[in-house]
Design a protein around this motif. Sequence first.
Motif, PDB file in Angstrom:
ATOM      1  N   MET A 261       0.809  -1.205   0.000  1.00  0.00           N
ATOM      2  CA  MET A 261       0.000   0.000   0.000  1.00  0.00           C
ATOM      3  C   MET A 261       0.850   1.265   0.000  1.00  0.00           C
ATOM      4  N   THR A 262       2.077   1.167   0.528  1.00  0.00           N
ATOM      5  CA  THR A 262       2.925   2.348   0.579  1.00  0.00           C
ATOM      6  C   THR A 262       4.163   2.199  -0.299  1.00  0.00           C
ATOM      7  N   GLY A 263       4.204   1.142  -1.135  1.00  0.00           N
ATOM      8  CA  GLY A 263       5.312   0.976  -2.041  1.00  0.00           C
ATOM      9  C   GLY A 263       6.491   0.226  -1.456  1.00  0.00           C
ATOM     10  N   THR A 264       6.401  -0.302  -0.247  1.00  0.00           N
ATOM     11  CA  THR A 264       7.497  -1.042   0.357  1.00  0.00           C
ATOM     12  C   THR A 264       7.422  -2.507  -0.048  1.00  0.00           C
ATOM     13  N   SER A 265       8.428  -3.267   0.313  1.00  0.00           N
ATOM     14  CA  SER A 265       8.502  -4.663  -0.097  1.00  0.00           C
ATOM     15  C   SER A 265       7.588  -5.537   0.737  1.00  0.00           C
ATOM     16  N   LEU A 266       6.739  -6.296   0.081  1.00  0.00           N
ATOM     17  CA  LEU A 266       5.890  -7.259   0.773  1.00  0.00           C
ATOM     18  C   LEU A 266       6.560  -8.618   0.813  1.00  0.00           C
ATOM     19  N   LEU A 267       7.197  -9.011  -0.285  1.00  0.00           N
ATOM     20  CA  LEU A 267       7.899 -10.289  -0.345  1.00  0.00           C
ATOM     21  C   LEU A 267       9.370 -10.025  -0.049  1.00  0.00           C
ATOM     22  N   ASP A 268       9.788 -10.351   1.134  1.00  0.00           N
ATOM     23  CA  ASP A 268      11.117 -10.001   1.609  1.00  0.00           C
ATOM     24  C   ASP A 268      12.149 -10.973   1.056  1.00  0.00           C
ATOM     25  N   PRO A 269      13.060 -10.539   0.182  1.00  0.00           N
ATOM     26  CA  PRO A 269      14.050 -11.464  -0.372  1.00  0.00           C
ATOM     27  C   PRO A 269      15.028 -11.948   0.676  1.00  0.00           C
TER      28      PRO A 269
ATOM     29  N   MET B 280      -7.458 -12.946  -0.805  1.00  0.00           N
ATOM     30  CA  MET B 280      -7.556 -12.593  -2.224  1.00  0.00           C
ATOM     31  C   MET B 280      -6.555 -11.497  -2.594  1.00  0.00           C
ATOM     32  N   TYR B 281      -6.394 -10.550  -1.702  1.00  0.00           N
ATOM     33  CA  TYR B 281      -5.436  -9.468  -1.949  1.00  0.00           C
ATOM     34  C   TYR B 281      -4.017 -10.016  -2.025  1.00  0.00           C
ATOM     35  N   TYR B 282      -3.656 -10.879  -1.089  1.00  0.00           N
ATOM     36  CA  TYR B 282      -2.301 -11.423  -1.057  1.00  0.00           C
ATOM     37  C   TYR B 282      -2.051 -12.316  -2.267  1.00  0.00           C
ATOM     38  N   ALA B 283      -3.069 -13.114  -2.642  1.00  0.00           N
ATOM     39  CA  ALA B 283      -2.938 -13.946  -3.841  1.00  0.00           C
ATOM     40  C   ALA B 283      -2.741 -13.086  -5.081  1.00  0.00           C
ATOM     41  N   SER B 284      -3.429 -11.940  -5.140  1.00  0.00           N
ATOM     42  CA  SER B 284      -3.277 -11.030  -6.280  1.00  0.00           C
ATOM     43  C   SER B 284      -1.857 -10.503  -6.374  1.00  0.00           C
ATOM     44  N   LEU B 285      -1.264 -10.135  -5.244  1.00  0.00           N
ATOM     45  CA  LEU B 285       0.107  -9.622  -5.264  1.00  0.00           C
ATOM     46  C   LEU B 285       1.097 -10.689  -5.714  1.00  0.00           C
ATOM     47  N   LEU B 286       0.868 -11.935  -5.282  1.00  0.00           N
ATOM     48  CA  LEU B 286       1.748 -13.017  -5.727  1.00  0.00           C
ATOM     49  C   LEU B 286       1.611 -13.244  -7.228  1.00  0.00           C
ATOM     50  N   LEU B 287       0.403 -13.163  -7.754  1.00  0.00           N
ATOM     51  CA  LEU B 287       0.204 -13.337  -9.197  1.00  0.00           C
ATOM     52  C   LEU B 287       0.835 -12.197  -9.981  1.00  0.00           C
ATOM     53  N   ILE B 288       0.695 -10.977  -9.476  1.00  0.00           N
ATOM     54  CA  ILE B 288       1.264  -9.831 -10.181  1.00  0.00           C
ATOM     55  C   ILE B 288       2.784  -9.947 -10.257  1.00  0.00           C
TER      56      ILE B 288
ATOM     57  N   HIS C  86       4.683 -12.881  -9.661  1.00  0.00           N
ATOM     58  CA  HIS C  86       5.246 -14.167 -10.069  1.00  0.00           C
ATOM     59  C   HIS C  86       4.336 -14.982 -10.985  1.00  0.00           C
ATOM     60  N   GLY C  87       3.170 -14.406 -11.381  1.00  0.00           N
ATOM     61  CA  GLY C  87       2.261 -15.181 -12.211  1.00  0.00           C
ATOM     62  C   GLY C  87       2.867 -15.610 -13.525  1.00  0.00           C
ATOM     63  N   GLY C  88       3.649 -14.729 -14.156  1.00  0.00           N
ATOM     64  CA  GLY C  88       4.280 -15.083 -15.422  1.00  0.00           C
ATOM     65  C   GLY C  88       5.642 -15.707 -15.262  1.00  0.00           C
ATOM     66  N   GLY C  89       6.091 -15.910 -14.018  1.00  0.00           N
ATOM     67  CA  GLY C  89       7.398 -16.485 -13.751  1.00  0.00           C
ATOM     68  C   GLY C  89       7.280 -17.883 -13.190  1.00  0.00           C
ATOM     69  N   VAL C  90       7.674 -18.050 -11.923  1.00  0.00           N
ATOM     70  CA  VAL C  90       7.722 -19.391 -11.342  1.00  0.00           C
ATOM     71  C   VAL C  90       6.343 -20.021 -11.208  1.00  0.00           C
ATOM     72  N   LEU C  91       5.295 -19.234 -11.105  1.00  0.00           N
ATOM     73  CA  LEU C  91       3.952 -19.803 -10.995  1.00  0.00           C
ATOM     74  C   LEU C  91       3.436 -20.308 -12.336  1.00  0.00           C
ATOM     75  N   GLN C  92       4.010 -19.829 -13.420  1.00  0.00           N
ATOM     76  CA  GLN C  92       3.658 -20.298 -14.766  1.00  0.00           C
ATOM     77  C   GLN C  92       2.150 -20.274 -15.000  1.00  0.00           C
ATOM     78  N   ASP C  93       1.534 -19.163 -14.665  1.00  0.00           N
ATOM     79  CA  ASP C  93       0.086 -19.020 -14.794  1.00  0.00           C
ATOM     80  C   ASP C  93      -0.198 -18.030 -15.922  1.00  0.00           C
ATOM     81  N   GLY C  94      -0.622 -18.566 -17.075  1.00  0.00           N
ATOM     82  CA  GLY C  94      -0.908 -17.700 -18.213  1.00  0.00           C
ATOM     83  C   GLY C  94      -2.155 -16.844 -18.016  1.00  0.00           C
ATOM     84  N   ASP C  95      -3.014 -17.208 -17.073  1.00  0.00           N
ATOM     85  CA  ASP C  95      -4.244 -16.453 -16.813  1.00  0.00           C
ATOM     86  C   ASP C  95      -4.130 -15.567 -15.571  1.00  0.00           C
ATOM     87  N   TRP C  96      -2.912 -15.217 -15.183  1.00  0.00           N
ATOM     88  CA  TRP C  96      -2.753 -14.497 -13.917  1.00  0.00           C
ATOM     89  C   TRP C  96      -3.476 -13.159 -13.936  1.00  0.00           C
ATOM     90  N   LEU C  97      -3.459 -12.454 -15.082  1.00  0.00           N
ATOM     91  CA  LEU C  97      -4.105 -11.146 -15.128  1.00  0.00           C
ATOM     92  C   LEU C  97      -5.624 -11.278 -15.004  1.00  0.00           C
TER      93      LEU C  97
END
Length: 573
Positions: free
Chosen positions: A454-462, A512-520, A522-533
């Motif tokens: 929401m404030t532009g900070t990192s949600l998925l901490d590397p 649902m919000y957290y799943a959306s962020l993961l799709l945004i 990693h949906g086209g990467g490791v999740l390999q989800d062509g319908d992520w959008l």
Amino acid sequence: MSAASSSPAPSPQQSAAAKSSRVCLNCRRKKKRCDKALPSCGRCTYSLQVCQHEDDIGLPGGASMPGPIRFESFMDQVVSPTRTYTPVLEHLASPQPLGPRWSILNPSLFASMDANEDISSFACRCLSDILGHRQGTEHIVASYFSGVNTWFTIIERASFDADLKDMWAVPSAETAVLTLCMRLITRTPNAVNPVAGMGDSLYLSAKTMLSLVQSKVALSIPLLQAELLVAMYEFSHSMPQQAYMTVGRCFQISRAFGWHHDMFWSEERQSHVPRELKLCSILWWAIVYVDCLVHVSYQDQKYPMHAANLHWDFSIPFPESFDQYLPGSLTFGFQGQGQSSGSSSSSSIGYLDANIDHIDGMVWPEATSAWYLSNVLQQLGSPTPATAADRNMLSGAITAHTINVLSGNWKRGDRTAAVGTNFIALMKVNQPGLISGSTVPSGATTPTTTTTTMTGTSLLDPASATAGNNDPRPVETIRSVISSIYSASLNTEQAEPRLRNGGVAPCGAFSMYYASLLLISHGGGVLQDGDWLRKVEGFKRTLEAFGRRWKIADRYVESINIALGNRLGNFLP
């Protein structure tokens, strides 16, 4: 000289004005001179108070206010016997407001309270001023138990119904304020009355009433239950600061009750007072549950968990562990449960709901879900991250608990709170394996390790990633969880009545919000989800429907739009 000739002749103005034969109640309480004018004396007219006399509300002649008032008689007199109950039912079923009577607490009630009136009579008068009359109040209570209490099961209906019935005869401050908080959590914000939060007069009235009652009476279980309902309201309507403070007060109340000592939960006490301890266990894990949700749902504001600061060498038992001491209660079985707290070792049959209205049949799988989520959050925040093997073991236990919940037989509603919380925990615990780049297909672009909150900070901490595992299980688990969340989100139309009634837990909005962020990210990467959008857009539509019931969902929609804008850039319409 006769008595008639000795009395002063009334003035023409006095003759024209109607007079009461008695001093009004407000002037009597304040011990002030009353001019006895009708329909309102001069002092009540000046102070904007309701001018009432003993004859108006059916008090016994000559009785003083502190005496035992029959609240049922009081309500029957305040509300005209000819008045229909239809407006109450229409208000509960319709978004159209019926005026300030249903949403604002009359300030004159506070002005009229002094040492001559006990807190219970005062609280019941306030309740009647807000909710109207007995049938309207009982309808609100029924709506609460058929909605919110199906997933936030913290009140035993049988005992509460008995307390409510007694309140109509003998006022009870605790029952009155708990009923008011039930009304708060069941009321639905809508387009006509969009206010929810600090601007909601009902919320301010409930908070004021709760604080006043707590200052006048000893701490009790009903007051803790009222605090929990207020905390859930604040969390679900996007008031994180207030929710964090309210949860902190709940922990302080639990400390005052002695729940922070292992002797309180000893096996001897469990066998002697299982009903009381089972309710205490339910309330304790409800506090932990809300504590976890406040921490995880407002990550941009970094609210630390209260429970993480309790360094105990014992664990408070789960509610179902007390059922072995309750005659006639069901036996529960679990697979992969992470805490050995006295649960039955019988074959796994999931959760069975016997009679949710009685403590013997009350079940609360959200207690186990809260325990799992609390452990996941503490592991992720630990300076020494857990190993991949530990995370996989915890993920398997959470998955088994989710299967148990979904296989349960329920008399009413479902357990969206437990399942939604488990989904959050599963995505959280497998997040490091996802961002480590495991199972990236040949030629695929390595996904970024951050996403916008929401404030532009990192949600998925590397920093929390564990590299070099090449373990496909975290990716497969997250992919499966997102698919389950998306399938559930497609049933929004079928769930709309339960959503309006409060029968769908607000934690589903965060999943649902957290799943959306993961799709945004990693949906086209490791999740390999062509319908992520397409899935993200579907989550947004469902969250917009959630926002008509729980305002926190509107906040998540705005955040998803920001993340999509950063991901798609100029391609976002």
